[in-house]
Scaffold this active site. Structure first.
Site, mmCIF file in Angstrom:
data_model
loop_
_atom_site.group_PDB
_atom_site.id
_atom_site.type_symbol
_atom_site.label_atom_id
_atom_site.label_comp_id
_atom_site.label_asym_id
_atom_site.label_seq_id
_atom_site.Cartn_x
_atom_site.Cartn_y
_atom_site.Cartn_z
ATOM 1 N N ASP A 69 0.862 -1.194 0.000
ATOM 2 C CA ASP A 69 0.000 0.000 0.000
ATOM 3 C C ASP A 69 0.894 1.238 0.000
ATOM 4 O O ASP A 69 1.877 1.302 0.744
ATOM 5 C CB ASP A 69 -0.900 -0.016 1.251
ATOM 6 C CG ASP A 69 -2.025 1.012 1.161
ATOM 7 O OD1 ASP A 69 -1.728 2.219 0.978
ATOM 8 O OD2 ASP A 69 -3.196 0.620 1.275
ATOM 9 N N ILE A 70 0.562 2.182 -0.831
ATOM 10 C CA ILE A 70 1.388 3.376 -0.993
ATOM 11 C C ILE A 70 1.271 4.308 0.227
ATOM 12 O O ILE A 70 2.145 5.153 0.445
ATOM 13 C CB ILE A 70 1.020 4.098 -2.325
ATOM 14 C CG1 ILE A 70 2.201 4.875 -2.863
ATOM 15 C CG2 ILE A 70 -0.217 4.953 -2.194
ATOM 16 C CD1 ILE A 70 3.339 4.042 -3.327
ATOM 17 N N HIS A 111 -10.354 -5.481 -2.672
ATOM 18 C CA HIS A 111 -9.007 -5.778 -2.186
ATOM 19 C C HIS A 111 -9.055 -6.059 -0.693
ATOM 20 O O HIS A 111 -9.980 -5.611 -0.002
ATOM 21 C CB HIS A 111 -8.040 -4.621 -2.470
ATOM 22 C CG HIS A 111 -8.523 -3.291 -1.971
ATOM 23 N ND1 HIS A 111 -9.438 -2.530 -2.666
ATOM 24 C CD2 HIS A 111 -8.231 -2.594 -0.847
ATOM 25 C CE1 HIS A 111 -9.678 -1.413 -1.983
ATOM 26 N NE2 HIS A 111 -8.961 -1.441 -0.868
ATOM 27 N N HIS A 166 -6.658 -5.661 2.785
ATOM 28 C CA HIS A 166 -5.450 -5.096 3.390
ATOM 29 C C HIS A 166 -4.848 -6.141 4.330
ATOM 30 O O HIS A 166 -5.570 -6.704 5.167
ATOM 31 C CB HIS A 166 -5.789 -3.876 4.258
ATOM 32 C CG HIS A 166 -6.375 -2.710 3.528
ATOM 33 N ND1 HIS A 166 -5.696 -1.535 3.351
ATOM 34 C CD2 HIS A 166 -7.589 -2.530 2.942
ATOM 35 C CE1 HIS A 166 -6.460 -0.665 2.695
ATOM 36 N NE2 HIS A 166 -7.619 -1.245 2.437
HETATM 37 P P1 5GP Z 1 -9.858 1.422 0.667
HETATM 38 O O1 5GP Z 1 -10.483 1.462 -0.715
HETATM 39 O O2 5GP Z 1 -9.710 0.021 1.182
HETATM 40 O O3 5GP Z 1 -10.556 2.321 1.629
HETATM 41 O O4 5GP Z 1 -8.389 2.016 0.530
HETATM 42 C C1 5GP Z 1 -7.649 1.908 -0.634
HETATM 43 C C2 5GP Z 1 -6.181 1.768 -0.307
HETATM 44 O O5 5GP Z 1 -5.453 1.805 -1.541
HETATM 45 C C3 5GP Z 1 -5.613 2.889 0.574
HETATM 46 O O6 5GP Z 1 -4.969 2.309 1.703
HETATM 47 C C4 5GP Z 1 -4.629 3.598 -0.336
HETATM 48 O O7 5GP Z 1 -3.475 4.053 0.351
HETATM 49 C C5 5GP Z 1 -4.278 2.549 -1.368
HETATM 50 N N1 5GP Z 1 -3.927 3.120 -2.664
HETATM 51 C C6 5GP Z 1 -4.615 4.063 -3.343
HETATM 52 N N2 5GP Z 1 -4.005 4.347 -4.511
HETATM 53 C C7 5GP Z 1 -2.916 3.547 -4.573
HETATM 54 C C8 5GP Z 1 -1.892 3.370 -5.556
HETATM 55 O O8 5GP Z 1 -1.860 4.007 -6.604
HETATM 56 N N3 5GP Z 1 -0.930 2.455 -5.279
HETATM 57 C C9 5GP Z 1 -0.927 1.715 -4.127
HETATM 58 N N4 5GP Z 1 0.055 0.832 -3.956
HETATM 59 N N5 5GP Z 1 -1.884 1.858 -3.175
HETATM 60 C C10 5GP Z 1 -2.863 2.762 -3.398
#
Ligand code: 5GP
Length: 124
Positions: free
Chosen positions: A29-30, A92, A94
């Protein structure tokens, strides 16, 4: 339009990849909440995780299990899971090597070198 994760899976955007098979890819995660914070992503693009087909669901959770075991072996830490999906509309999971400093939503700022060295340790 493809999701940001589909673009990563297609190689159109970079990532710190730690695992790939024919149905799943995992990368760091970035915006990590702990070192080693990883996203396990089905290659098929669906928004909600429970909309995955049975086959893709099984493949995703089989990869989660495999990666968690490896993560625990490498980090010595219990792996915890989060399924949120409010930011990126591509299912996805985590995976986080748990440490006591972890706080949901609080992110670390890591250098490229740190990301690369974590990726090297976790890569399968
Ligand atoms: P959620 O959709 O589960 O709330 O969070 C999405 C997750 O994707 C976040 O933790 C965010 O930091 C991560 N994320 C968003 N854009 C990118 C990206 O371009 N690359 C990576 N590696 N992670 C990402």
């Amino acid at each position: 339009m493809s999701s940001i994760f589909s673009k990563i899976i297609a190689g159109e955007l970079p990532c710190y990849k730690i695992y790939e098979d024919d149905k799943v890819m995992a990368f760091l995660d970035i915006n990590p909440e702990v070192k080693g914070h990883t996203l396990v992503v089905p290659k098929v693009e669906v928004d909600k995780i429970y909309d995955l087909s049975e086959v893709d669901w099984v493949a995703l959770w089989a990869a989660v299990k495999k990666i968690s075991a490896h993560m625990e072996e490498v980090t010595g830490r219990r792996t915890i899971y989060e399924v949120i999906g409010v930011d990126v509309p591509h299912a996805h999971v985590h995976l986080l090597p748990f440490d006591e400093t972890w706080e949901h939503g609080k992110t670390l700022s890591l250098s490229e070198d740190e990301f690369n060295s974590i990726r090297e340790k976790l890569a399968m």
